[in-house]
Design a protein around this motif. Structure first.
Motif, PDB file in Angstrom:
ATOM      1  N   UNK A  67       0.813  -1.376  -0.066  1.00 34.65           N
ATOM      2  CA  UNK A  67      -0.051  -0.022  -0.235  1.00 34.65           C
ATOM      3  C   UNK A  67       0.824   1.270  -0.293  1.00 34.65           C
ATOM      4  N   UNK A  68       0.667   2.097  -0.966  1.00 30.58           N
ATOM      5  CA  UNK A  68       1.352   3.419  -0.902  1.00 30.58           C
ATOM      6  C   UNK A  68       0.724   4.270   0.160  1.00 30.58           C
ATOM      7  N   UNK A  69       1.391   4.930   0.927  1.00 32.92           N
ATOM      8  CA  UNK A  69       0.610   5.626   2.102  1.00 32.92           C
ATOM      9  C   UNK A  69       1.393   7.141   2.193  1.00 32.92           C
ATOM     10  N   UNK A  70       0.853   7.981   2.145  1.00 34.19           N
ATOM     11  CA  UNK A  70       1.575   9.385   2.393  1.00 34.19           C
ATOM     12  C   UNK A  70       1.774   9.672   3.984  1.00 34.19           C
ATOM     13  N   UNK A  71       1.171   8.559   4.691  1.00 43.92           N
ATOM     14  CA  UNK A  71       1.520   8.938   6.217  1.00 43.92           C
ATOM     15  C   UNK A  71       3.003   8.313   6.520  1.00 43.92           C
ATOM     16  N   UNK A  72       3.599   7.527   5.511  1.00 36.27           N
ATOM     17  CA  UNK A  72       4.930   7.003   5.993  1.00 36.27           C
ATOM     18  C   UNK A  72       5.675   7.761   4.822  1.00 36.27           C
ATOM     19  N   UNK A  73       5.319   8.753   4.234  1.00 37.31           N
ATOM     20  CA  UNK A  73       6.124   9.243   3.071  1.00 37.31           C
ATOM     21  C   UNK A  73       7.285  10.167   3.546  1.00 37.31           C
ATOM     22  N   UNK A  74       7.981  10.853   2.501  1.00 30.49           N
ATOM     23  CA  UNK A  74       9.046  11.951   2.831  1.00 30.49           C
ATOM     24  C   UNK A  74       8.355  13.003   3.810  1.00 30.49           C
ATOM     25  N   UNK A  75       9.401  13.178   5.007  1.00 30.74           N
ATOM     26  CA  UNK A  75       9.098  14.115   5.957  1.00 30.74           C
ATOM     27  C   UNK A  75       7.958  13.759   6.789  1.00 30.74           C
ATOM     28  N   UNK A  76       7.552  12.612   6.906  1.00 28.56           N
ATOM     29  CA  UNK A  76       6.616  11.912   7.941  1.00 28.56           C
ATOM     30  C   UNK A  76       7.213  12.233   9.485  1.00 28.56           C
ATOM     31  N   UNK A  77       6.499  12.110  10.338  1.00 27.12           N
ATOM     32  CA  UNK A  77       6.957  11.998  11.632  1.00 27.12           C
ATOM     33  C   UNK A  77       6.947  10.623  12.136  1.00 27.12           C
ATOM     34  N   UNK A  78       7.589  10.299  13.296  1.00 23.51           N
ATOM     35  CA  UNK A  78       7.814   9.162  13.711  1.00 23.51           C
ATOM     36  C   UNK A  78       6.288   8.720  14.205  1.00 23.51           C
ATOM     37  N   UNK A  79       5.928   9.611  14.896  1.00 21.49           N
ATOM     38  CA  UNK A  79       4.510   9.413  15.463  1.00 21.49           C
ATOM     39  C   UNK A  79       3.498   9.032  14.410  1.00 21.49           C
ATOM     40  N   UNK A  80       3.635   9.745  13.212  1.00 20.63           N
ATOM     41  CA  UNK A  80       2.647   9.381  12.235  1.00 20.63           C
ATOM     42  C   UNK A  80       2.715   8.085  11.477  1.00 20.63           C
ATOM     43  N   UNK A  81       3.989   7.688  11.324  1.00 22.97           N
ATOM     44  CA  UNK A  81       4.224   6.139  10.810  1.00 22.97           C
ATOM     45  C   UNK A  81       3.818   5.073  11.686  1.00 22.97           C
ATOM     46  N   UNK A  82       3.863   5.353  12.974  1.00 24.10           N
ATOM     47  CA  UNK A  82       3.581   4.273  13.970  1.00 24.10           C
ATOM     48  C   UNK A  82       2.114   4.312  14.157  1.00 24.10           C
ATOM     49  N   UNK A  83       1.428   5.616  14.106  1.00 26.46           N
ATOM     50  CA  UNK A  83      -0.213   5.589  14.061  1.00 26.46           C
ATOM     51  C   UNK A  83      -0.554   4.728  12.535  1.00 26.46           C
ATOM     52  N   UNK A  84       0.025   4.973  11.550  1.00 28.51           N
ATOM     53  CA  UNK A  84      -0.343   4.519  10.266  1.00 28.51           C
ATOM     54  C   UNK A  84      -0.244   2.868  10.304  1.00 28.51           C
ATOM     55  N   UNK A  85       0.684   2.437  11.159  1.00 27.80           N
ATOM     56  CA  UNK A  85       0.952   0.774  11.326  1.00 27.80           C
ATOM     57  C   UNK A  85       0.161   0.437  12.323  1.00 27.80           C
ATOM     58  N   UNK A  86      -0.599   1.353  13.173  1.00 27.17           N
ATOM     59  CA  UNK A  86      -1.439   0.707  14.107  1.00 27.17           C
ATOM     60  C   UNK A  86      -0.738   0.293  15.429  1.00 27.17           C
ATOM     61  N   UNK A  87       0.393   0.592  15.463  1.00 26.41           N
ATOM     62  CA  UNK A  87       1.265   0.209  16.789  1.00 26.41           C
ATOM     63  C   UNK A  87       0.609   1.021  18.028  1.00 26.41           C
ATOM     64  N   UNK A  88       0.509   0.231  19.097  1.00 30.34           N
ATOM     65  CA  UNK A  88       0.969  -1.162  19.209  1.00 30.34           C
ATOM     66  C   UNK A  88      -0.258  -2.411  18.945  1.00 30.34           C
ATOM     67  N   UNK A  89      -1.380  -1.981  18.506  1.00 31.42           N
ATOM     68  CA  UNK A  89      -2.510  -2.832  18.647  1.00 31.42           C
ATOM     69  C   UNK A  89      -2.980  -3.609  17.395  1.00 31.42           C
ATOM     70  N   UNK A  90      -2.232  -3.263  16.129  1.00 33.49           N
ATOM     71  CA  UNK A  90      -2.574  -4.056  15.021  1.00 33.49           C
ATOM     72  C   UNK A  90      -2.404  -5.310  15.365  1.00 33.49           C
ATOM     73  N   UNK A  91      -3.196  -6.454  14.478  1.00 30.67           N
ATOM     74  CA  UNK A  91      -2.906  -7.720  14.263  1.00 30.67           C
ATOM     75  C   UNK A  91      -1.745  -8.007  13.461  1.00 30.67           C
ATOM     76  N   UNK A  92      -1.022  -9.059  13.583  1.00 36.57           N
ATOM     77  CA  UNK A  92      -0.068  -9.686  12.672  1.00 36.57           C
ATOM     78  C   UNK A  92       1.325  -8.797  12.327  1.00 36.57           C
ATOM     79  N   UNK A  93       1.623  -8.885  11.320  1.00 39.71           N
ATOM     80  CA  UNK A  93       2.835  -8.208  10.957  1.00 39.71           C
ATOM     81  C   UNK A  93       2.700  -6.820  10.116  1.00 39.71           C
TER      82      UNK A  93
END
Length: 150
Positions: A67-93
């Motif tokens: 999935x292309x996702x601007x939330x993890x793109x150039x200039x994203x913040x650490x908080x933004x990419x962790x939120x996009x990943x669903x950390x720490x509650x997402x299931x699986x990998x």
């Protein structure tokens, strides 16, 4: 949850930044780490990729489905990419293929609670897992590997 932070492999110089492609060395780096990951990750994995060409090429070494996702793109913040990943509650990998300094900052945030500028080598992977023990979330660094290590 398993979270894999993968910095894109070596890319050409130039501009515009978003269309820079992997070098021949970068393609080899991506292939090496993709082979290493394929032997270890449980499928299916959700792969979130910056819209930049070099991150898409890095991810494509692992899977044609991402999935292309601007939330993890150039200039994203650490908080933004962790939120996009669903950390720490997402299931699986969840695999994030992104950029410095954000990948390093996210790794630092997961291990220290602070967004520190940690260096992550081109093509490197930082693999984290989380679980709940005695009601409290626990973050573990499972692996940190560079293309030179495989």
């Amino acid at each position: 949850m398993e979270l894999i932070l993968w910095r894109h492999a070596e890319a050409e110089d130039g501009s515009p930044d978003a269309v820079r492609k992997l070098t021949a060395k970068g393609e080899k780096q991506a292939q090496k780490l993709a082979r290493w990951l394929k032997e270890r990750i449980e499928k299916p994995a959700r792969i979130l990729v910056s819209p930049a060409m070099r991150t898409q090429q890095t991810a494509a070494a692992l899977s044609a489905t991402f999935e292309k996702n601007v939330e993890v793109g150039i200039g994203a913040s650490a908080e933004r990419i962790l939120r996009a990943a669903g950390w720490p509650d997402a299931e699986g990998t969840v695999i994030i293929v992104g950029h410095q300094p954000t990948v390093g900052q996210a790794a630092a945030m997961l291990l220290t609670g602070q967004e520190i500028d940690w260096e992550v080598k081109k093509g490197a992977v930082w693999w984290f897992s989380t679980s709940v023990e005695s009601g409290d979330p626990v973050t573990v660094l499972r692996a940190m590997i560079t293309p030179k290590d495989v």
